[in-house]
Design a protein around this motif. Structure first.
Motif, PDB file in Angstrom:
ATOM      1  N   PHE A  48     -37.281-100.681  -7.109  1.00  0.00           N
ATOM      2  CA  PHE A  48     -37.048 -99.365  -7.726  1.00  0.00           C
ATOM      3  C   PHE A  48     -35.899 -99.457  -8.732  1.00  0.00           C
ATOM      4  CE2 PHE A  48     -34.915 -95.273  -8.003  1.00  0.00           C
ATOM      5  CZ  PHE A  48     -35.954 -94.359  -8.131  1.00  0.00           C
ATOM      6  N   LEU A  49     -34.803-100.099  -8.335  1.00  0.00           N
ATOM      7  CA  LEU A  49     -33.659-100.235  -9.244  1.00  0.00           C
ATOM      8  C   LEU A  49     -34.015-101.064 -10.468  1.00  0.00           C
ATOM      9  CD1 LEU A  49     -30.616-100.771  -6.834  1.00  0.00           C
ATOM     10  CD2 LEU A  49     -31.453 -98.644  -7.844  1.00  0.00           C
ATOM     11  N   LEU A  50     -34.723-102.168 -10.262  1.00  0.00           N
ATOM     12  CA  LEU A  50     -35.085-103.033 -11.388  1.00  0.00           C
ATOM     13  C   LEU A  50     -36.051-102.337 -12.339  1.00  0.00           C
ATOM     14  CD1 LEU A  50     -35.536-106.444  -9.538  1.00  0.00           C
ATOM     15  CD2 LEU A  50     -33.627-105.754 -11.006  1.00  0.00           C
ATOM     16  N   PHE A  51     -37.049-101.649 -11.778  1.00  0.00           N
ATOM     17  CA  PHE A  51     -38.039-100.956 -12.601  1.00  0.00           C
ATOM     18  C   PHE A  51     -37.406 -99.813 -13.391  1.00  0.00           C
ATOM     19  CE2 PHE A  51     -41.035 -97.412 -13.100  1.00  0.00           C
ATOM     20  CZ  PHE A  51     -42.073 -98.027 -13.777  1.00  0.00           C
ATOM     21  N   THR A  52     -36.633 -98.978 -12.718  1.00  0.00           N
ATOM     22  CA  THR A  52     -36.049 -97.813 -13.406  1.00  0.00           C
ATOM     23  C   THR A  52     -34.974 -98.249 -14.397  1.00  0.00           C
ATOM     24  OG1 THR A  52     -34.524 -97.436 -11.540  1.00  0.00           O
ATOM     25  CG2 THR A  52     -36.590 -96.202 -11.554  1.00  0.00           C
ATOM     26  N   ASP A  53     -34.236 -99.311 -14.080  1.00  0.00           N
ATOM     27  CA  ASP A  53     -33.224 -99.806 -15.016  1.00  0.00           C
ATOM     28  C   ASP A  53     -33.878-100.263 -16.314  1.00  0.00           C
ATOM     29  OD1 ASP A  53     -30.387-100.569 -15.488  1.00  0.00           O
ATOM     30  OD2 ASP A  53     -31.212-102.593 -15.592  1.00  0.00           O
ATOM     31  N   MET A  54     -34.993-100.993 -16.209  1.00  0.00           N
ATOM     32  CA  MET A  54     -35.713-101.454 -17.393  1.00  0.00           C
ATOM     33  C   MET A  54     -36.223-100.262 -18.214  1.00  0.00           C
ATOM     34  SD  MET A  54     -39.290-103.608 -17.601  1.00  0.00           S
ATOM     35  CE  MET A  54     -40.182-102.244 -16.822  1.00  0.00           C
ATOM     36  N   CYS A  55     -36.859 -99.311 -17.551  1.00  0.00           N
ATOM     37  CA  CYS A  55     -37.450 -98.175 -18.269  1.00  0.00           C
ATOM     38  C   CYS A  55     -36.381 -97.301 -18.916  1.00  0.00           C
ATOM     39  CB  CYS A  55     -38.300 -97.339 -17.313  1.00  0.00           C
ATOM     40  SG  CYS A  55     -39.761 -98.176 -16.689  1.00  0.00           S
ATOM     41  N   ILE A  56     -35.314 -97.021 -18.169  1.00  0.00           N
ATOM     42  CA  ILE A  56     -34.265 -96.158 -18.715  1.00  0.00           C
ATOM     43  C   ILE A  56     -33.585 -96.819 -19.905  1.00  0.00           C
ATOM     44  CG2 ILE A  56     -32.034 -95.076 -18.222  1.00  0.00           C
ATOM     45  CD1 ILE A  56     -33.081 -94.625 -15.343  1.00  0.00           C
ATOM     46  N   TYR A  57     -33.411 -98.148 -19.836  1.00  0.00           N
ATOM     47  CA  TYR A  57     -32.817 -98.845 -20.978  1.00  0.00           C
ATOM     48  C   TYR A  57     -33.603 -98.552 -22.248  1.00  0.00           C
ATOM     49  CZ  TYR A  57     -31.537-102.492 -24.261  1.00  0.00           C
ATOM     50  OH  TYR A  57     -31.141-103.149 -25.410  1.00  0.00           O
ATOM     51  N   TRP A  58     -34.923 -98.712 -22.204  1.00  0.00           N
ATOM     52  CA  TRP A  58     -35.722 -98.543 -23.417  1.00  0.00           C
ATOM     53  C   TRP A  58     -35.839 -97.074 -23.822  1.00  0.00           C
ATOM     54  CZ3 TRP A  58     -36.033-102.358 -26.480  1.00  0.00           C
ATOM     55  CH2 TRP A  58     -36.028-103.660 -25.983  1.00  0.00           C
TER      56      TRP A  58
END
Length: 214
Positions: A48-58
């Motif tokens: 969850f942290l890895l997925f949301t971190d990637m999406c929020i970055y972009w």
């Protein structure tokens, strides 16, 4: 005031997403044994942290595009952010950056209790990276996108877009080593300025006193 204006609409849009999730359109589940018990809970937390971190970055980086930036600009009125600034967004901006939290359980299995825990966590994290408390263990400073990183984002705009980690800033060429870790951050500059002022006031006072004694 900006937070108070933004929160009602953001809360309404969030409630709509929650409604779809609990009505069975997502992959939320109740029984821990359904997907491997505690081990899968831990796996869900990390992914969850890895997925949301990637999406929020972009999403965050896209919000800095000149055509879209007016939507995000109200959040950058706070050059030195405060905990209140953590929710001071245009409502559509704030909701856009929260979308990955809701997209995850539509795509991947997630325990309802873990989802609630993560939702509280991400809100506290958002407050924390806006509180100007730079303290992190030294070995985590290059990895974790903390308050020092996000303060420089507010000051310099085109760096440190990440939410939890510095990974995507490094991959995307937008990583900037925090000035707060180098002793050149805004708080250090304020302290130095005040010290110079106080030193000047003391020397002026001595000068006046010496003149009177003459």
């Amino acid at each position: 005031m900006a937070s108070l204006k933004a929160v009602p609409l953001m809360a309404f849009l969030t409630a709509v997403m929650f409604l779809g999730e609990v009505r069975g359109y997502s992959k939320l589940y109740d029984n821990m044994d359904e997907y491997g018990g505690v081990q899968f809970l831990a796996f869900s937390f990390v992914t969850f942290l890895l997925f949301t971190d990637m999406c929020i970055y972009w999403i965050h980086r896209w919000l800095h595009h000149p055509l879209i930036y007016p939507l995000h600009k109200p959040h950058h009125l706070w050059k030195l952010p405060t905990p209140f600034a953590s929710h001071a967004f245009h409502p559509l901006d704030g909701f856009a950056q929260s979308l990955p939290y809701h997209i995850y359980p539509y795509l991947f299995p997630l325990h309802k209790g873990m989802y609630l825990l993560l939702f509280v966590f991400v809100n506290l994290w958002s407050v924390g990276i806006h509180d100007n408390d730079y303290r992190l263990p030294g070995f985590l400073q290059p990895i974790i996108n903390g308050a020092a990183h996000h303060t420089d984002h507010h000051l310099k705009f085109n760096y440190n877009y990440g939410q939890y980690f510095t990974l995507w800033d490094r991959l995307g060429g937008s990583y900037l080593h925090p000035s707060g870790y180098s002793g050149t951050g805004p708080h250090e500059q304020v302290k130095q300025h005040l010290a110079r002022q106080n030193g000047g006031a003391k020397s002026n006072g001595n000068g006046v006193a010496s003149k009177k004694s003459d």
